[in-house]
Write a protein that holds these residues in place. Structure first.
Motif, PDB file in Angstrom:
ATOM      1  N   ASP A   1      15.019  -2.059   5.864  1.00 41.32           N
ATOM      2  CA  ASP A   1      15.776  -1.354   6.745  1.00 41.32           C
ATOM      3  C   ASP A   1      15.474  -1.446   7.992  1.00 41.32           C
ATOM      4  O   ASP A   1      16.386  -1.343   9.028  1.00 41.32           O
ATOM      5  N   ASP A   2      14.252  -1.924   8.338  1.00 40.04           N
ATOM      6  CA  ASP A   2      13.764  -2.186   9.665  1.00 40.04           C
ATOM      7  C   ASP A   2      12.982  -3.507   9.796  1.00 40.04           C
ATOM      8  O   ASP A   2      11.883  -3.436   9.470  1.00 40.04           O
ATOM      9  N   SER A   3      13.450  -4.373  10.430  1.00 41.84           N
ATOM     10  CA  SER A   3      12.626  -5.774  10.397  1.00 41.84           C
ATOM     11  C   SER A   3      11.851  -5.860  11.259  1.00 41.84           C
ATOM     12  O   SER A   3      10.798  -7.034  11.258  1.00 41.84           O
ATOM     13  N   ARG A   4      11.367  -4.614  11.893  1.00 35.84           N
ATOM     14  CA  ARG A   4       9.890  -4.861  12.534  1.00 35.84           C
ATOM     15  C   ARG A   4       8.782  -4.463  11.775  1.00 35.84           C
ATOM     16  O   ARG A   4       7.636  -4.743  11.624  1.00 35.84           O
TER      17      ARG A   4
END
Lengths: 168, 168
Positions: B109-112
DNA sequence: AAAGATTGATTGCAATTGCATTTTTTACTG
DNA sequence: CAGTAAAAAATGCAATTGCAATCAATCTTT
């Protein structure tokens, strides 16, 4: 399949040693060493800023604090009280000495040994640190009754007696 | 002289903040943070031998232990639970990954973000460490009643809630 | 009383750690 | 929706740390 067997067929239950609880079962939040690590971690972190302002490392800070209470200990004793490796402490004392916060003195009775003493400047440095330590301490016990604190400290003392290696 | 004045003439006693107790008065042995540092210091030292045998540092060991309980956390979450600086943890994970004990996976959900997972080998490594941790834990509470333990852990939990910065 | 063992402290060296910065991606704000 | 701020993780670098070895003095034992 080894695994499945071990789980499914406890062949010799009566011979197995005390069934070891699993960390996952009791949960991190009920594992005392974990909680203490979390707490001391935060306590130490909360002091780091003030320490940095005084140019102190954790080892130096602990040495100062201990020396404010214990009079002229041997270096090896100070290492135990301050919970710092002897080699680390030796170097911490170098730094504190260079800053004029402590003084090393040869022990009169044992010329291998060295005693350490806080200088006036060292005492003042600790005095400036102490309010922050006291404040962090206050924070910890906010909303916790005097009775509960006392019981808690009493248990801490028992635990320390249980696991300490040196009788200091 | 400013100092002397402050000590000698408490002009506004009712305005003065809570009179700060001195460390020397209460004594190291009654100062909870000191006792906890002593205890966790010894606890951690008692595990160092086993850790060394497995090629683990404190940071790696804590990461393993935490991962055995918490499922696929973000690295930043793991850092809080395991009480390890993020940069330190990042490198500890490098090492654990190289040894095949953990696996990094991008968060969907959060590509960081990156999630971490124990591999089967990692779980086995922790399983081989756990008995020693459990044993050290047993040692700590030797001769201390179940009630006292429970009360102690309850206070630890309160204290942690009081001082923690993250609500994990 | 000499030889070895032990203790106290320091030091060499490698490894772990923490701070500050960087990179990438997401969140916010006018 | 452009532009800035904030968040997640990694990395450079310096400093703290810990282990092992060393040096010096004392204790032990015969």
């Amino acid at each position: 399949m080894n695994k499945a067997r071990a789980v499914d067929t406890p062949d010799i239950p009566e011979a197995s040693p005390a069934p070891l609880p699993r960390l996952g079962e009791m949960g991190l939040a009920n594992f005392a060493p974990y909680l203490m690590n979390r707490i001391t971690g935060r306590y130490n972190a909360s002091l780091r800023e003030e320490m940095a302002a005084l140019g102190l490392t954790t080892a130096k800070m602990r040495a100062l604090a201990t020396l404010s209470v214990i009079e002229r200990p041997l270096i090896r004793e100070l290492a135990v009280y301050a919970v710092v490796e002897q080699s680390t402490l030796s170097r911490a004392l170098d730094g504190l000495g260079a800053d004029g916060l402590i003084r090393r003195e040869p022990d009169p009775d044992d010329s291998r040994a060295t005693r350490v003493q806080l200088t006036e400047a060292g005492r003042m440095a600790f005095e400036s640190l102490w309010p922050h330590m006291a404040h962090a301490h206050e924070d910890m016990f906010r909303g916790i009754s005097e009775e509960e604190r006392a019981a808690f400290v009493a248990t801490l003392q028992k635990v320390l007696r249980n696991i300490r290696k040196h009788d200091i």
